[in-house]
Design an enzyme around this catalytic site. Structure first.
Site, PDB file in Angstrom:
ATOM      1  N   LYS A 280      33.033  53.271  51.080  1.00 32.66           N
ATOM      2  CA  LYS A 280      33.855  52.083  51.306  1.00 32.66           C
ATOM      3  C   LYS A 280      34.075  51.909  52.808  1.00 32.66           C
ATOM      4  O   LYS A 280      34.412  52.856  53.507  1.00 32.66           O
ATOM      5  CB  LYS A 280      35.195  52.236  50.581  1.00 32.66           C
ATOM      6  CG  LYS A 280      36.000  50.949  50.474  1.00 32.66           C
ATOM      7  CD  LYS A 280      37.181  51.125  49.534  1.00 32.66           C
ATOM      8  CE  LYS A 280      37.926  49.812  49.311  1.00 32.66           C
ATOM      9  NZ  LYS A 280      39.030  49.952  48.325  1.00 32.66           N
ATOM     10  N   GLU A 367      47.359  48.990  33.296  1.00 37.59           N
ATOM     11  CA  GLU A 367      48.676  48.362  33.172  1.00 37.59           C
ATOM     12  C   GLU A 367      49.295  48.559  31.790  1.00 37.59           C
ATOM     13  O   GLU A 367      50.511  48.792  31.673  1.00 37.59           O
ATOM     14  CB  GLU A 367      48.574  46.867  33.484  1.00 37.59           C
ATOM     15  CG  GLU A 367      48.234  46.554  34.931  1.00 37.59           C
ATOM     16  CD  GLU A 367      46.746  46.562  35.229  1.00 37.59           C
ATOM     17  OE1 GLU A 367      46.369  46.322  36.394  1.00 37.59           O
ATOM     18  OE2 GLU A 367      45.950  46.815  34.292  1.00 37.59           O
ATOM     19  N   ARG A 395      48.751  41.688  31.832  1.00 40.52           N
ATOM     20  CA  ARG A 395      47.841  42.549  31.085  1.00 40.52           C
ATOM     21  C   ARG A 395      48.588  43.511  30.170  1.00 40.52           C
ATOM     22  O   ARG A 395      47.996  44.090  29.260  1.00 40.52           O
ATOM     23  CB  ARG A 395      46.952  43.329  32.057  1.00 40.52           C
ATOM     24  CG  ARG A 395      46.337  42.456  33.134  1.00 40.52           C
ATOM     25  CD  ARG A 395      45.350  43.202  33.984  1.00 40.52           C
ATOM     26  NE  ARG A 395      44.054  43.268  33.327  1.00 40.52           N
ATOM     27  CZ  ARG A 395      42.981  43.848  33.861  1.00 40.52           C
ATOM     28  NH1 ARG A 395      43.060  44.419  35.031  1.00 40.52           N
ATOM     29  NH2 ARG A 395      41.847  43.857  33.204  1.00 40.52           N
TER      30      ARG A 395
END
Length: 633
Positions: A280, A367, A395
């Site tokens: 990343k 979640e 969610r």
């Protein structure tokens, strides 16, 4: 190469590997330069430059379906599909979206913004392809962080069971927004570092790839040899047990490795998973060295130093106001715990994590699990604080209804980023939560006007023996209130009169109190005495105060930075109707639409939320009310 002249990715087919390496370098420089001005998700995109080029080299978009999970890493895809000229408008109102957008390009075959959705979409597309007897490749690209989401695991299971041709590209950079957590992360780490397995597996796969497709018996023998090697050197791999042909780990910055494995994946029958290891932030040191998550998505920054360019702010971010308040409560009550679904940095919970590591729980991008985990803690005597963005709370809706509120458990839900959020746009606007929460029995829903009231509401929520949800916006608090050492709880459901109502009244809460205050002052100059009420409790309503206001038979204006449909204003209307009042009530809020990305103040104004609009509405309603009075006398 002039990236702004790219129209579609077909040109890649003629490129050599050295040319693609040069292209990757140019794309990185372009991304660093452009996002330093506009901001954006720079870290994820720098990590997938070679991978994206390789995907477009091997596959034929848009015939072949490339589905980017979350979409944080779709900038390179947008450049290769002809949108480099629009990057100066990235995440700005009317400009290039920060996520895949079907209306932007035929190459954006599915829109994403929340994580862990790509595999389900891919399964649906593969089913449609086969039912329609069509022939194309379906290629979801999902990160290791998103793979922790329950929805991704459900789809992973289904795809393996269906045995359809789907090529899953797992972009493993050992990060989501913040460092990854969980058993899946640990398992991938073992695969990344299992050198014996990689060497033996590579030798076997090289042999397999040399076998002609017609040699079924020999190919079957090679598969069995490969399985034997797998079981000899490691205790099985998760993905192959689910029915996938596992390829990897693949160096995500080496074209030879990428192209060879992607080309082979096209020939495999059934589901395939290519485990691609990337870095990343690759190619830009500040982003590449970041392990905190700060370079996942940024505002403008200085390229030479990596310093973020931010306006001078004297006040705390709202997330910090709330998290500091929770930390203060945790200092005196060891039952207080904090939970986050992969957002410790965004929710400003890192101080809590450092102070109470045993009472802090980052569950990854999960979640639903986070909500019910909190419910289990509450049922066992703890006092959980669940910090979750409004857009992500969607969610976990069933869990809020079924596991928290139905059992009337004392879970404190901190609804971060409530209201408009700006650059992240449609998928992240926190404008639905009032509508989908206020219908749930047992739930208290509140929003503070300033820092002191936030601490009071936190105190109220943790003392309340039931579900309590506290909304707070993105951005910084006003910094105007004077914090007190002794915080007293507020009576649940009690509103606050800021300006006594005479001719009309404005009822609002949270961030819109400022524009309502400005409107009240402007109206006074016009001879209209507009009252102002801070409706800090959105549920339950202050029915006693509402009755007093309705008895005055003056116009009522409700203002909310949320959807009008089913929102706070609707609750006021419902109460007035049920109590038999016919007062004039005008609701101001957001329309029945998905609000695009852009500057928050500009979006508010475009959607009729401003001090000027409130003033105009009040003048019109007062005139209308005066006519009604005269006709009834």
């Amino acid at each position: 190469m002039d990236l702004t002249k790219i129209k579609n990715p077909a040109f890649l087919k003629q490129m050599s590997i050295p040319e693609m390496e040069q292209l990757a370098s140019e794309i990185r420089q372009f991304l660093i330069q452009s996002t330093s001005v506009t901001g954006g998700h720079i870290g994820p995109n720098l990590g997938v430059v070679e991978l994206t080029i390789a995907l477009h080299y091997i596959f034929d978009s848009p015939t072949d379906k490339l589905i980017w999970d979350v979409g944080h890493q779709s900038y390179v895809h947008k450049i290769l599909t002809g949108r480099a000229t629009q990057f100066n408008t990235l995440r700005q109102h009317g400009g290039l979206d920060g996520f895949p957008k079907r209306k932007e390009s035929i190459h954006d075959v599915f829109e994403t913004g929340h994580s862990s959705t790509s595999l389900s979409a891919a399964a649906g597309m593969a089913i449609a392809r086969d039912l329609k007897k069509e022939s194309y490749h379906v290629v979801p690209i999902i990160g290791d962080g998103a793979l922790t989401g329950g929805m991704a695991l459900e789809a992973l299971n289904h795809i393996g069971d269906m045995n359809k041709n789907v090529i899953v590209v797992l972009n493993d950079n050992n990060m989501s927004i913040a460092p990854n957590v969980g058993a899946m992360h640990t398992m991938l780490g073992k695969l990344r570092t299992s050198n014996n397995f990689k060497r033996a597996k590579k030798d076997v796969e090289t042999m397999m790839k040399r076998i002609p497709q017609a040699g079924d018996k020999i190919a079957g023998l090679a598969e069995r040899i490969k399985d034997s090697v797998k079981y000899l050197l490691v205790q099985g791999t998760f993905f192959e047990e689910l029915g996938y042909t596992y390829l990897g780990p693949v160096n995500g910055h080496d074209y030879h490795d990428l192209l060879q494995n992607l080309q082979y994946a096209k020939k495999v029958k059934g589901p395939t998973l290519i485990h691609v290891v990337t870095t990343k932030g690759k190619g830009y040191e500040p982003a590449e060295m970041d392990r905190s998550g700060l370079w996942h998505g940024t505002g403008p920054y200085k390229i030479d130093t990596g310093a973020f360019i931010k306006p001078v702010e004297t006040a705390k971010p709202w997330s910090a106001v709330i998290s500091d308040g929770v930390l203060r409560l945790a200092e005196r009550d060891e039952r207080v715990v904090a939970i986050t679904p992969a957002m410790p940095v965004g929710s400003k919970l890192t101080a809590f994590q450092q102070r109470f590591p045993d009472r802090f729980f980052d569950v990854g991008i999960a979640e639903q699990h986070a909500v019910t985990l909190s419910a289990g803690m509450a049922a066992s005597g703890l006092k959980p604080f669940l910090a979750i963005y409004s857009t992500f709370l969607q969610r976990g809706y069933d869990q809020v209804v079924h596991d928290v509120c139905r059992q009337n458990l004392p879970v404190m839900i901190g609804i971060d980023r409530a209201g408009l959020v700006g650059g992240d746009g449609e998928t992240h606007q926190g404008i639905f939560d009032i509508s989908f929460l206020r219908s749930i029995p047992n739930l208290v829903l509140a929003m503070p006007k300033d820092e002191t009231e936030a601490l009071q509401l936190l105190e109220t929520g943790f003392m309340h023996d039931g579900p309590f949800a506290l909304r707070y916006p993105r951005g910084h608090s006003s910094g105007m209130s004077e914090l007190v050492s002794e915080v007293q709880p507020l009576p649940i459901g009690q509103w606050e009169v800021l300006i006594e109502p005479f001719d009309c009244v404005i009822i609002t809460f949270g961030a819109t109190l400022q524009m309502a205050t400005e409107a009240s002052h402007a109206l006074l100059k016009r001879g209209i005495r507009a009252g102002l009420v801070n409706a800090r409790f959105l549920k339950p309503l202050d029915e006693k105060m509402l009755v007093r206001i309705l008895d005055k038979q003056i116009p009522i204006i409700t203002v909310e930075e949320a959807l009008l449909a089913g929102g706070f204003g609707s609750a006021v209307l419902e109460f007035a109707e049920s109590a038999g009042y016919t007062s004039i009530i005008q609701r101001l809020g957001l329309p029945d639409a998905f609000i695009p990305h852009g500057d928050v103040q500009q979006l508010l104004k475009e959607n009729g939320l401003s001090a000027e609009k409130i003033s105009q509405t009040a003048i019109r309603l007062c005139q209308q009310n005066e006519k009604l009075r005269k006709t009834t006398i």
